[in-house]
Structures are given as C-alpha cells and as structure tokens.
Design a protein around this motif. Structure first.
Motif, PDB file in Angstrom:
ATOM      1  N   GLU A 249    -147.359 -12.364  14.382  1.00 30.27           N
ATOM      2  CA  GLU A 249    -146.100 -12.881  14.877  1.00 30.27           C
ATOM      3  C   GLU A 249    -144.851 -13.270  13.758  1.00 30.27           C
ATOM      4  O   GLU A 249    -143.597 -13.426  13.872  1.00 30.27           O
ATOM      5  N   GLY A 250    -145.317 -14.015  12.473  1.00 34.91           N
ATOM      6  CA  GLY A 250    -144.338 -14.421  11.574  1.00 34.91           C
ATOM      7  C   GLY A 250    -143.863 -13.197  10.792  1.00 34.91           C
ATOM      8  O   GLY A 250    -142.751 -13.255  10.743  1.00 34.91           O
ATOM      9  N   TYR A 251    -144.584 -12.308  10.443  1.00 36.87           N
ATOM     10  CA  TYR A 251    -143.891 -11.087  10.125  1.00 36.87           C
ATOM     11  C   TYR A 251    -142.895 -10.493  11.295  1.00 36.87           C
ATOM     12  O   TYR A 251    -141.685  -9.903  10.608  1.00 36.87           O
ATOM     13  N   GLN A 252    -143.194 -10.242  12.438  1.00 30.04           N
ATOM     14  CA  GLN A 252    -142.290  -9.673  13.572  1.00 30.04           C
ATOM     15  C   GLN A 252    -141.004 -10.380  13.360  1.00 30.04           C
ATOM     16  O   GLN A 252    -140.235 -10.096  13.482  1.00 30.04           O
ATOM     17  N   LEU A 253    -141.227 -11.933  13.448  1.00 37.28           N
ATOM     18  CA  LEU A 253    -139.890 -12.645  13.482  1.00 37.28           C
ATOM     19  C   LEU A 253    -139.063 -12.652  12.157  1.00 37.28           C
ATOM     20  O   LEU A 253    -137.807 -12.564  12.468  1.00 37.28           O
ATOM     21  N   THR A 254    -139.744 -12.454  11.204  1.00 33.79           N
ATOM     22  CA  THR A 254    -139.092 -12.212  10.089  1.00 33.79           C
ATOM     23  C   THR A 254    -138.249 -10.875   9.767  1.00 33.79           C
ATOM     24  O   THR A 254    -136.927 -10.878   9.606  1.00 33.79           O
ATOM     25  N   LEU A 255    -138.909  -9.958  10.243  1.00 35.78           N
ATOM     26  CA  LEU A 255    -138.474  -8.538  10.524  1.00 35.78           C
ATOM     27  C   LEU A 255    -137.191  -8.749  11.512  1.00 35.78           C
ATOM     28  O   LEU A 255    -135.977  -8.022  11.431  1.00 35.78           O
ATOM     29  N   SER A 256    -137.567  -9.239  12.730  1.00 34.02           N
ATOM     30  CA  SER A 256    -136.408  -9.431  13.633  1.00 34.02           C
ATOM     31  C   SER A 256    -135.006 -10.307  13.047  1.00 34.02           C
ATOM     32  O   SER A 256    -133.762  -9.499  13.389  1.00 34.02           O
ATOM     33  N   LEU A 257    -135.335 -11.350  12.291  1.00 34.05           N
ATOM     34  CA  LEU A 257    -134.183 -12.044  11.650  1.00 34.05           C
ATOM     35  C   LEU A 257    -133.229 -10.944  10.638  1.00 34.05           C
ATOM     36  O   LEU A 257    -132.253 -10.993  10.672  1.00 34.05           O
ATOM     37  N   SER A 262    -128.731  -7.504   9.437  1.00 32.13           N
ATOM     38  CA  SER A 262    -128.470  -6.166   8.860  1.00 32.13           C
ATOM     39  C   SER A 262    -127.261  -5.725   9.726  1.00 32.13           C
ATOM     40  O   SER A 262    -126.602  -5.023   9.293  1.00 32.13           O
ATOM     41  N   GLY A 263    -127.204  -5.910  11.189  1.00 33.58           N
ATOM     42  CA  GLY A 263    -126.303  -5.426  12.048  1.00 33.58           C
ATOM     43  C   GLY A 263    -124.862  -5.843  11.640  1.00 33.58           C
ATOM     44  O   GLY A 263    -123.669  -5.195  12.241  1.00 33.58           O
ATOM     45  N   GLU A 264    -124.877  -7.020  11.242  1.00 30.72           N
ATOM     46  CA  GLU A 264    -123.317  -7.551  10.782  1.00 30.72           C
ATOM     47  C   GLU A 264    -122.610  -7.332  11.983  1.00 30.72           C
ATOM     48  O   GLU A 264    -122.694  -7.850  13.254  1.00 30.72           O
ATOM     49  N   LEU A 265    -121.178  -7.127  12.060  1.00 31.31           N
ATOM     50  CA  LEU A 265    -120.286  -7.087  13.051  1.00 31.31           C
ATOM     51  C   LEU A 265    -120.591  -5.911  13.897  1.00 31.31           C
ATOM     52  O   LEU A 265    -120.451  -6.117  15.439  1.00 31.31           O
ATOM     53  N   TYR A 266    -120.354  -4.821  13.298  1.00 31.78           N
ATOM     54  CA  TYR A 266    -120.448  -3.705  14.156  1.00 31.78           C
ATOM     55  C   TYR A 266    -121.659  -2.617  14.232  1.00 31.78           C
ATOM     56  O   TYR A 266    -121.553  -1.923  14.933  1.00 31.78           O
ATOM     57  N   GLY A 267    -122.675  -3.290  13.551  1.00 30.53           N
ATOM     58  CA  GLY A 267    -123.907  -2.581  13.612  1.00 30.53           C
ATOM     59  C   GLY A 267    -123.867  -1.416  12.691  1.00 30.53           C
ATOM     60  O   GLY A 267    -123.011  -0.865  12.258  1.00 30.53           O
ATOM     61  N   GLY A 269    -125.673   1.670  13.433  1.00 29.57           N
ATOM     62  CA  GLY A 269    -126.019   2.805  14.151  1.00 29.57           C
ATOM     63  C   GLY A 269    -127.332   3.364  13.802  1.00 29.57           C
ATOM     64  O   GLY A 269    -128.506   2.564  13.761  1.00 29.57           O
ATOM     65  N   LEU A 270    -127.504   4.645  13.497  1.00 30.53           N
ATOM     66  CA  LEU A 270    -128.684   5.330  13.060  1.00 30.53           C
ATOM     67  C   LEU A 270    -129.229   4.776  11.803  1.00 30.53           C
ATOM     68  O   LEU A 270    -130.515   4.824  11.635  1.00 30.53           O
ATOM     69  N   ASP A 271    -128.453   4.322  10.777  1.00 27.72           N
ATOM     70  CA  ASP A 271    -128.768   3.780   9.662  1.00 27.72           C
ATOM     71  C   ASP A 271    -129.574   2.434   9.825  1.00 27.72           C
ATOM     72  O   ASP A 271    -130.206   1.961   9.012  1.00 27.72           O
ATOM     73  N   SER A 272    -129.508   1.759  11.033  1.00 23.25           N
ATOM     74  CA  SER A 272    -130.135   0.739  11.377  1.00 23.25           C
ATOM     75  C   SER A 272    -131.764   0.845  11.317  1.00 23.25           C
ATOM     76  O   SER A 272    -132.676  -0.059  11.141  1.00 23.25           O
ATOM     77  N   SER A 273    -132.114   2.081  11.417  1.00 23.10           N
ATOM     78  CA  SER A 273    -133.724   2.337  11.153  1.00 23.10           C
ATOM     79  C   SER A 273    -134.595   2.092   9.879  1.00 23.10           C
ATOM     80  O   SER A 273    -135.386   2.160   9.650  1.00 23.10           O
ATOM     81  N   SER A 274    -133.383   1.859   8.943  1.00 24.70           N
ATOM     82  CA  SER A 274    -133.803   1.416   7.614  1.00 24.70           C
ATOM     83  C   SER A 274    -134.500   0.140   7.713  1.00 24.70           C
ATOM     84  O   SER A 274    -135.574  -0.236   6.765  1.00 24.70           O
ATOM     85  N   VAL A 275    -134.363  -0.771   8.678  1.00 24.81           N
ATOM     86  CA  VAL A 275    -135.106  -2.130   8.728  1.00 24.81           C
ATOM     87  C   VAL A 275    -136.030  -1.755   9.970  1.00 24.81           C
ATOM     88  O   VAL A 275    -135.829  -1.695  11.147  1.00 24.81           O
ATOM     89  N   TYR A 276    -137.332  -1.711   9.562  1.00 23.33           N
ATOM     90  CA  TYR A 276    -138.286  -1.378  10.337  1.00 23.33           C
ATOM     91  C   TYR A 276    -138.851  -2.580  11.283  1.00 23.33           C
ATOM     92  O   TYR A 276    -139.011  -3.681  10.766  1.00 23.33           O
ATOM     93  N   LEU A 277    -139.000  -2.632  12.528  1.00 23.41           N
ATOM     94  CA  LEU A 277    -139.219  -3.635  13.607  1.00 23.41           C
ATOM     95  C   LEU A 277    -140.561  -3.079  14.433  1.00 23.41           C
ATOM     96  O   LEU A 277    -140.152  -2.134  15.448  1.00 23.41           O
ATOM     97  N   PRO A 278    -141.858  -3.520  14.259  1.00 25.53           N
ATOM     98  CA  PRO A 278    -143.048  -2.966  15.053  1.00 25.53           C
ATOM     99  C   PRO A 278    -142.634  -3.286  16.426  1.00 25.53           C
ATOM    100  O   PRO A 278    -142.187  -4.517  16.929  1.00 25.53           O
ATOM    101  N   GLU A 279    -142.959  -2.258  17.408  1.00 20.34           N
ATOM    102  CA  GLU A 279    -142.677  -2.512  18.714  1.00 20.34           C
ATOM    103  C   GLU A 279    -141.440  -3.012  19.397  1.00 20.34           C
ATOM    104  O   GLU A 279    -141.196  -3.897  20.078  1.00 20.34           O
ATOM    105  N   GLY A 280    -140.491  -2.604  18.446  1.00 21.57           N
ATOM    106  CA  GLY A 280    -138.909  -3.022  19.038  1.00 21.57           C
ATOM    107  C   GLY A 280    -138.535  -2.938  20.329  1.00 21.57           C
ATOM    108  O   GLY A 280    -137.487  -3.302  20.825  1.00 21.57           O
TER     109      GLY A 280
END
Length: 390
Positions: A249-257, A262-267, A269-280
């Motif tokens: 849970e701590g790992y999941q929340l850290t990755l969520s934050l 990482s999305g900043e203002l406009y996100g 897109g496909l480059d967002s996959s560089s931040v892995y989020l389990p069971e997103g």
C-alpha cells in the motif's frame, strides 16, 4: 405504449451523456494504464465495455419499471443479499460455499467463472438506500406530529436494518464498503425529519469517538491493531508514511503521488508509462488520468463528476414524492463520498480503502451498482409531477 412514449420524452439525456463521458474516460484511462506480463489493455477494455452494455440494459429495465415497485422488491433483495453475505462469512470460517472466493485478504466475492466476480456488498448499497428510504416514509406517515421518542424510534429502525449488512461486510473484512454504508445512512438521517439536536448529537458522538481513536493511536500505536486486520493495517501505515513503509500500500501510494506529479499541467500522454503504477486500472485509476492528461485532464474529470452530482440534486429537488427524494439523497450521498474518498486516497488526503472510482475504475459489480443508481434517478425524475405554482 403511450406511457412508454411519454417516458422516452421525459428521459434526462444530459445525465445519460454525463455517464457516457465517464465511461469514455474509463476506457481511455485503461488504454493508457501500464500493464505487465500477460495482462493487456484490450483484455480490460473489452470486459469493461461488456459491463457498461449490461449496465445500460439494467438502466433501461429500471427506468421503465415504476420505482414504487421497489417498496416490495427491496425487502426481497435485502433478504437475498444478506444470505449471500452470510455465505461469504461461512467461507471465511472455513465452511465450503459454492463460488465464494477470497482475494487480497478479504472474502467478498462470488466467482462466476469466465464472466467475472460479483461482490454482493456493492449491490447492498442500493438495497440499503431503498429499505431505509421506505422505513423513513412509513414512519413519517404514521407520526405526523413527532416527539423526541418518535425520532429515537425512527433512529432505532434505521440501526436495526443497517446493522446486519454493516456487521457482515465488516467481518469480511471490507472497511471501505462499510464507510460507504455509513455515508448512505448519514445522508438519509440528515433529511429524515429528525430533530436537529438529535442529529447533531449523533454526529458529535461519532466525531468524539474518532477523535478518541486518533488520540489513543498517538499514545500507543499498537492500540489500532485491536480494530484492524493485517492488510488494513498495511493500508493505514502506508497512508500515514508511504515512503518509509515497504508494504504494497505504501509503495502503491508513493507511485501514485509520483504519477500524478509527473503529469504536470497537460500530462505526458504515452510517455506517462515511464512511471509504473501496479493495477492502475482499478482503485488508483485517477492517478493514471492525472499522469496521462495532467492537471487539465484531472480537473475535467472532477468537473464531470460535479455535473453528475448536480443533475442528481436537480432530480431530487424536482420530485414531490418523499420516497423518490430519499432514494435520490441516498444515491447522492453514496456517490459523493465514494468520489471524494477515492480521489482523496490517491493524493494522500484520505486513507487507502480500496473504494473504486464510480463509472471509471474497472469492476463489474461497481459498474452495475452505479448504473442501477442511475436507472433509479432517471425513473424518479421522469415520474416527477410538475405543479403550476412550483
């Protein structure tokens, strides 16, 4: 046939379009969610679309059926769902129960093979709204001029009908769904007609109880172990200090934050996959939306949810039938709390509870429950009578 034609003309197409937009956001978010191994976006998208199609059929069925019929049907459904919850508790106790399964430390589902898993506690949300609404209506019809004793009697009836599902779901254990039940009960109690000093007393008692638990926690951390299961403790500690807790849970929340930031203002897109989020694609799908489409995408999603709640409030205000008003209020309370809790837990504002984001997170039971709620809202709104001097 004439009656059906009139219902079609009274259909709230705006509300349907809002739900359609949320469904589109769900599919798009699942496409951009990161996957590993044999899991693919196509697998989840196809099944999610299937559940939306089934949900649309449910909406149509409920819409064309007068919601007044649920006054009788709700008690039958209440009894049936209680039996299914008892079956899950029996499974947890080691008694063989057909189709009952345990996942992620909770015995909350019945497996239907290739179709998927169904969660009775999800459907109990709507049934609880119907049953409590009916209790309030009947009580207010009998006790037109009420005393404090009559208010306590109504409160006792609500507690009596709410306690069995609350206890059975808590024992699964599924604390997240229990908090949604409390949100439903609280929203209905507020407009039940009880004296405000009694309502304030109830909420003040609850606030003092929670405050006492927080104080006891800071005095002795081990105190909280008396109330929470091991996997719930992991969620609790993961929420308070995700970076220093190596649990899932701590790992999941850290990755969520990290994903949201990482999305900043406009996100990205496909480059967002560089931040892995389990069971997103499940409870943390809002982090996927934020990482992919940035602050703008997250804000648009929240704005659509605001429009959804607004349309529901509008439906509640239009109806002159108390039963319809209570149903709308219960559904509004359910969805508002669920949206706030889910988004809040992805940004560390609220504890991690495993509550799905309505209409967006992957899950058949949640989709069907929410679509059933939409069907009831549409049915109530279409049958609302308009008066000349409203």
């Amino acid at each position: 046939m004439d009656n059906e034609n009139k219902l079609v003309t009274k259909l709230d197409y705006t509300l349907i379009f809002i739900v359609f937009l949320l469904g589109c956001i769900s599919i798009i978010a699942m496409y951009f969610a990161p996957y590993t191994g044999a899991l693919t976006a196509k697998y989840f998208i196809v099944r999610q679309v299937m559940w939306f199609v089934v949900g649309a059929i449910v909406v149509a069925g409920v819409y064309f059926m007068d919601y007044e019929r649920f006054k009788v049907l709700s008690w039958i459904l209440y009894g049936f769902l209680l039996l299914t919850l008892v079956g899950l508790l029996a499974k947890k106790a080691g008694i063989p129960v057909p189709f009952a399964i345990e996942e992620k430390g909770a015995t909350s589902w019945y497996s239907l093979g290739g179709i998927g898993n169904l969660q009775p506690s999800e459907f109990m949300k709507i049934v609880l709204i119907l049953v409590i609404s009916q209790i309030i209506v009947k009580h207010n019809e009998i006790f037109v001029v009420r005393s404090i004793r009559d208010d306590f009697m109504l409160l006792g009836k609500i507690i009596l009908v709410s306690f069995p599902p609350l206890a059975l779901v808590l024992l699964q254990p599924d604390l997240g769904t229990v908090t949604v039940y409390f949100a439903i009960i609280a929203s209905l109690v507020i407009i039940s007609g009880m004296r405000w000093r009694l309502i304030v007393g109830i909420f003040l008692t609850g606030f003092l109880f929670i405050t006492a638990l927080v104080v006891a926690y800071f005095i002795n951390h081990k105190f909280i172990t008396l109330f929470l299961e091991p996997h719930q403790l992991d969620r609790f500690y993961g929420w308070l200090d995700p970076e220093n807790n190596s649990n899932a849970e701590g790992y999941q929340l850290t990755l969520s934050l990290i994903k949201i930031g990482s999305g900043e203002l406009y996100g990205k897109g496909l480059d967002s996959s560089s931040v892995y989020l389990p069971e997103g694609w499940t409870d943390f799908i809002f982090a996927v939306i934020s990482g992919t489409f940035g602050f703008v995408g997250a804000s648009v999603t929240i704005a659509i949810f605001f429009l959804l709640i607004y349309r529901m409030i509008n439906a509640a205000l239009k109806t002159h039938d108390p039963f319809g008003t209570y149903i709308c209020t219960g559904i509004i309370g359910m969805l508002t709390f669920t949206i706030f809790e889910n988004i809040g837990m992805t940004i560390q504002l609220m504890p991690i509870t495993g509550i799905p984001l309505p209409f967006i997170s992957y899950g058949g039971s949640a989709i069907l429950t929410n679509m059933l709620a939409i069907g009831l809202i549409l049915s109530i709104e279409a049958r609302s009578r308009q008066y000349m001097f409203d």
